[in-house]
Design a protein around this motif. Structure first.
Motif, PDB file in Angstrom:
ATOM      1  N   ASP A  86      66.471 -23.200  62.409  1.00 47.49           N
ATOM      2  CA  ASP A  86      65.076 -23.400  62.810  1.00 47.49           C
ATOM      3  C   ASP A  86      64.113 -22.855  61.763  1.00 47.49           C
ATOM      4  O   ASP A  86      63.098 -23.494  61.453  1.00 47.49           O
ATOM      5  CB  ASP A  86      64.810 -22.729  64.170  1.00 47.49           C
ATOM      6  CG  ASP A  86      65.402 -23.531  65.316  1.00 47.49           C
ATOM      7  OD1 ASP A  86      65.801 -24.690  65.083  1.00 47.49           O
ATOM      8  OD2 ASP A  86      65.461 -23.006  66.446  1.00 47.49           O
ATOM      9  N   ALA A  87      64.422 -21.674  61.231  1.00 54.47           N
ATOM     10  CA  ALA A  87      63.541 -21.088  60.216  1.00 54.47           C
ATOM     11  C   ALA A  87      63.504 -21.995  58.986  1.00 54.47           C
ATOM     12  O   ALA A  87      62.441 -22.247  58.410  1.00 54.47           O
ATOM     13  CB  ALA A  87      64.028 -19.693  59.840  1.00 54.47           C
ATOM     14  N   TYR A  88      64.667 -22.510  58.599  1.00 58.77           N
ATOM     15  CA  TYR A  88      64.761 -23.397  57.436  1.00 58.77           C
ATOM     16  C   TYR A  88      63.942 -24.665  57.672  1.00 58.77           C
ATOM     17  O   TYR A  88      63.129 -25.069  56.838  1.00 58.77           O
ATOM     18  CB  TYR A  88      66.229 -23.737  57.184  1.00 58.77           C
ATOM     19  CG  TYR A  88      66.488 -24.493  55.904  1.00 58.77           C
ATOM     20  CD1 TYR A  88      66.824 -23.820  54.741  1.00 58.77           C
ATOM     21  CD2 TYR A  88      66.411 -25.882  55.866  1.00 58.77           C
ATOM     22  CE1 TYR A  88      67.073 -24.505  53.561  1.00 58.77           C
ATOM     23  CE2 TYR A  88      66.648 -26.578  54.689  1.00 58.77           C
ATOM     24  CZ  TYR A  88      66.988 -25.886  53.540  1.00 58.77           C
ATOM     25  OH  TYR A  88      67.227 -26.573  52.377  1.00 58.77           O
ATOM     26  N   ASP A  89      64.147 -25.282  58.845  1.00 54.25           N
ATOM     27  CA  ASP A  89      63.440 -26.529  59.159  1.00 54.25           C
ATOM     28  C   ASP A  89      61.931 -26.314  59.208  1.00 54.25           C
ATOM     29  O   ASP A  89      61.163 -27.164  58.760  1.00 54.25           O
ATOM     30  CB  ASP A  89      63.923 -27.089  60.508  1.00 54.25           C
ATOM     31  CG  ASP A  89      65.283 -27.764  60.380  1.00 54.25           C
ATOM     32  OD1 ASP A  89      65.732 -27.965  59.231  1.00 54.25           O
ATOM     33  OD2 ASP A  89      65.902 -28.082  61.415  1.00 54.25           O
TER      34      ASP A  89
END
Lengths: 440, 298
Positions: free
Chosen positions: A405-408
């Motif tokens: 989620d952080a990456y996206d």
């Protein structure tokens, strides 16, 4: 009318009892029986999920074990597909059937221990000092609250796969794959081929749902001087120092700044590498068999994960064997289970295992075998064993999801990278807090 | 105690019926009721039991609704969006196709089958094929967009496009079913109504609006209720296309139930979510039946 009704009820009762009788448990399969010779034969049940080569290897180990211990019989249940394995095990317990020894992913161990499903291994049979000295350091993850709960036959590590043909056509020397993180960046950029905005060759794809999230936690963070969790695994430390943020920025840089790949373009992490469209690829030794079957002509090599700041690290994981409460309830079966567990975790067992499955022996003695280290493909994985780390997961899928989620959020929605790392840390910290608070 | 032939026939009818009733009670209803019980417990999968903790699971769901980047909140709002987009679009399209299909004579069977085929295809296969069609680089849809000079799209990797993309697949996949039901409904309408209307000088639009649509009402209600429940239970497509991502933009309540129950082993929490979903479905269905059902007689 009343008689009519009584008849109806009677037939109903009859039917219910018939059905109930046919549903009743068949009785436990594992009972002790007495042979004609008068010696007690103990039967124990061993479970693992269905994975062809592992079943073959375990069958051989069981045959050897039974030959050495004629009074112990091992039933090998390997019929359950991977997706159903945990559910079947969970369902077997209340039914009073199920394994005496079960193979589990090391990451499930906290949950299994927490549920009281597996018992600690007795220290006089498995001395902690000896285990720590003889097994790959990643096996530390089998200890929980000072007790040892399981031991593996074999382990896996991550290494860097490289496509020799793609390197050659990009003007790189296929015999000089990247040794450092900076070289990886450089070579990945050089290997990337684009036509307009369309990729023809991806240099290096960071795909968090695949193996990349492990690479961030156990490799990049450590290489930037930040250990991922506190020693007692109660605190998430990904953002505890500037180094942590730098590791995160590096993780993001391949897609955002260097443009060597796009997360999620391939359905499975390894598809692009197998199709010969990806230059460098992070993966485990278990992928070798996969490549041999699906892409036998792929001209590739494997090298240890690139180092940075002079620090080498890799992520290690393993399938491990634990003794269940069912075995512990019966002294004869418990003793037999301990004997069996000892037998399948010797260096000799590890050697047999690597020959059949390609997974590395868990015992350093077998893993440091010069022949294995010299192996063109397996060598790079074996070399990683002394410095491999495995993560203590209270909930692997949610820990992974936090990184995805952080990456996206950063890559798709242009969110602030530092803030996103903080949110991920908060999310995983909540998981740890929840786990530990329930254990007090 | 002698039974008449008729009594005996009735008795046997009940006995035969009770076999499947037993199946439903033991395999479906009983476990369903157990889910209510589990939702009040801190359930341990390995022990098949757990201590009673009252409403604690529901409280945790309530708290989770207000967390930043809450998967549960996303699940509820997404599920609602699947229904709000999916059901009206699907019913409208299905009715249009059904009206067209009812008119053609040549190749009628072929066309009906063509529309129905996606419905009998495995959802997982459908999900895989559409994953490839939607693929960001090599996908057929993006190749076509490029061909006509339009900008390519990320589809399933785009937080605002992913949900509509999956909704479109869901509509495509089950529209055949709705068409068949509409066709059956259309055949129920006697031709004399149209003939009478024609004599009275009604045009096509008036005939559709005054005859076809009102008389199709029971079919519309039936389909609306059924498809709403279907969209509320959305799971397979999402699990196989995006696993709920990116950034929870496609996750659904059932997917969260699955994740909580079978990957995090929070059975109590998962059971509480299913109970809430059950109540939502019940509420929506009752409202739909009340609002949409009207008796139309001519």
């Amino acid at each position: 009318m009343q008689a009519h009704f009584r008849h109806f009820i009677l037939s109903l009762v009859l039917l219910i009892s018939l059905l109930a009788a046919s549903c009743a448990p068949v009785g436990t399969l594992t009972q002790t029986s007495t042979e004609a010779s008068g010696e007690e034969v103990v039967t124990i049940e061993y479970w693992q999920y269905n994975f062809g080569v592992r079943v073959t290897a375990m069958n051989e180990l069981i045959a050897q074990f039974e030959a050495e211990n004629p009074n112990i019989k091992v039933i090998h249940n390997s019929d359950i597909p991977y997706d159903d394995y945990r559910n079947k095990i969970a369902a077997s317990v209340p039914a009073g059937v199920g394994p005496d020894i079960a193979t589990l992913f090391y990451g499930w161990q906290p949950a299994w221990v927490d549920a009281g499903y597996i018992v600690p291994l007795p220290e006089d049979e498995f001395p902690h000092e000896q285990v720590l000295a003889e097994f790959s350091p990643m096996v530390k993850a089998s200890f929980f609250e000072g007790k040892l709960f399981s031991l593996p036959t074999a382990v896996r590590t991550l290494a860097l796969f490289y496509n020799k043909d793609l390197m050659a056509s990009a003007g790189l020397d296929p015999e000089k794959p990247p040794r450092t993180l900076d070289e990886l960046k450089e070579q990945a950029v050089q290997c990337t081929v684009k036509e307009g905005d369309q990729f023809k060759v991806y240099g290096f794809i960071v795909n968090p749902p695949g193996q990349a999230h492990h690479w961030f936690r156990e490799v990049l963070l450590r290489q930037f001087g930040q250990q991922p969790y506190s020693d007692d695994y109660r605190k998430v430390l990904w953002n505890a120092s500037e180094g942590g943020y730098q590791a995160w920025e590096t993780f993001l840089s391949f897609e955002r700044e260097l443009g060597t790949g796009v997360a999620g373009v391939y359905q499975n992490d390894q598809d692009g590498f197998l199709a010969g469209e990806v230059c460098f690829h992070l993966d485990g030794s278990f992928r070798l068999g996969n490549i041999a079957t699906n892409a036998p002509d792929l001209n590739f090599g494997v090298v240890e994960l690139p180092e940075h700041n002079g620090i080498k690290s890799t992520f290690g994981s393993y399938w491990t064997h634990g003794i269940t409460t069912k075995a512990a309830a019966d002294p004869a079966r418990y003793a037999a289970a301990i004997k069996f567990l000892k037998f399948i975790t010797t260096p000799a067992a590890g050697k047999l295992w690597v020959g059949i499955t390609g997974e590395l022996p868990a015992q350093l003695e077998a893993a440091s075998d010069p022949e294995l280290l010299a192996d063109e493909k397996l060598g790079a994985f074996a070399a990683g064993l002394p410095y491999a780390h495995s993560t203590f997961f209270v909930d692997e899928s949610k820990d992974r999801q936090a990184i995805i989620d952080a990456y996206d959020a950063v890559v798709l929605n242009n969110a602030d990278p530092r803030q996103e790392l903080d949110i991920a840390v908060e999310t995983v910290q909540a998981l740890l807090d929840n786990f530990w608070s329930s254990r007090q | 105690m002698k039974l008449t032939l008729r009594q005996r026939q009735i008795l046997w009818a009940y006995i035969f019926l009770s076999v499947s009733l037993l199946f439903f009670i033991t395999i479906r209803w009983w476990p369903t009721l157990l889910a209510f019980d589990i939702s009040f417990r801190n359930w341990n999968v390995f022990q098949g039991s757990g201590p009673w903790i009252g409403l604690a699971n529901y409280e945790r769901i309530w708290e989770d609704l207000f967390r930043p980047r809450s998967a549960v909140r996303a699940a509820f709002s997404n599920t609602l969006r699947y229904v709000l987009f999916g059901v009206p679009i699907q019913l409208t399209l299905a009715l249009c196709f059904a009206l067209l299909l009812a008119r053609i004579r040549v190749l009628a069977g072929f066309f009906r089958a063509a529309y129905f085929i996606p419905f009998v295809t495995s959802l997982v296969a459908v999900a895989f094929v559409w994953n490839w069609l939607y693929a960001p680089q090599m996908g057929l849809i993006n190749q076509l967009l490029k061909l006509i000079g339009w900008p390519t799209q990320q589809f399933l990797r785009d937080t605002s496009l992913a949900l509509p993309s999956i909704t479109a697949v869901a509509i495509w996949r089950s529209i055949g079913f709705a068409i068949v039901i509409f066709l059956a409904g259309l055949q129920q309408i006697p031709d004399i109504f149209y003939e009478a209307a024609q004599i009275d000088g009604a045009n096509r639009w008036q005939m559709f609006w005054r005859i076809t649509l009102p008389l199709l009402n029971p079919v519309i209600v039936y389909l609306a209720v059924l498809q709403t429940i279907d969209f509320l239970r959305m799971f397979d497509l999402v699990q196989n296309m995006t696993q709920g991502g990116p950034l929870n933009s496609t996750t659904t309540v059932v997917l969260e139930v699955y994740n909580e129950g079978f990957s995090s082993y929070n059975m109590g929490y998962a059971a509480a979510l299913t109970v809430i979903l059950f109540l939502v479905i019940l509420l929506i269905t009752v409202i739909q039946l009340r609002v949409l059902s009207r008796r139309v007689e001519y």
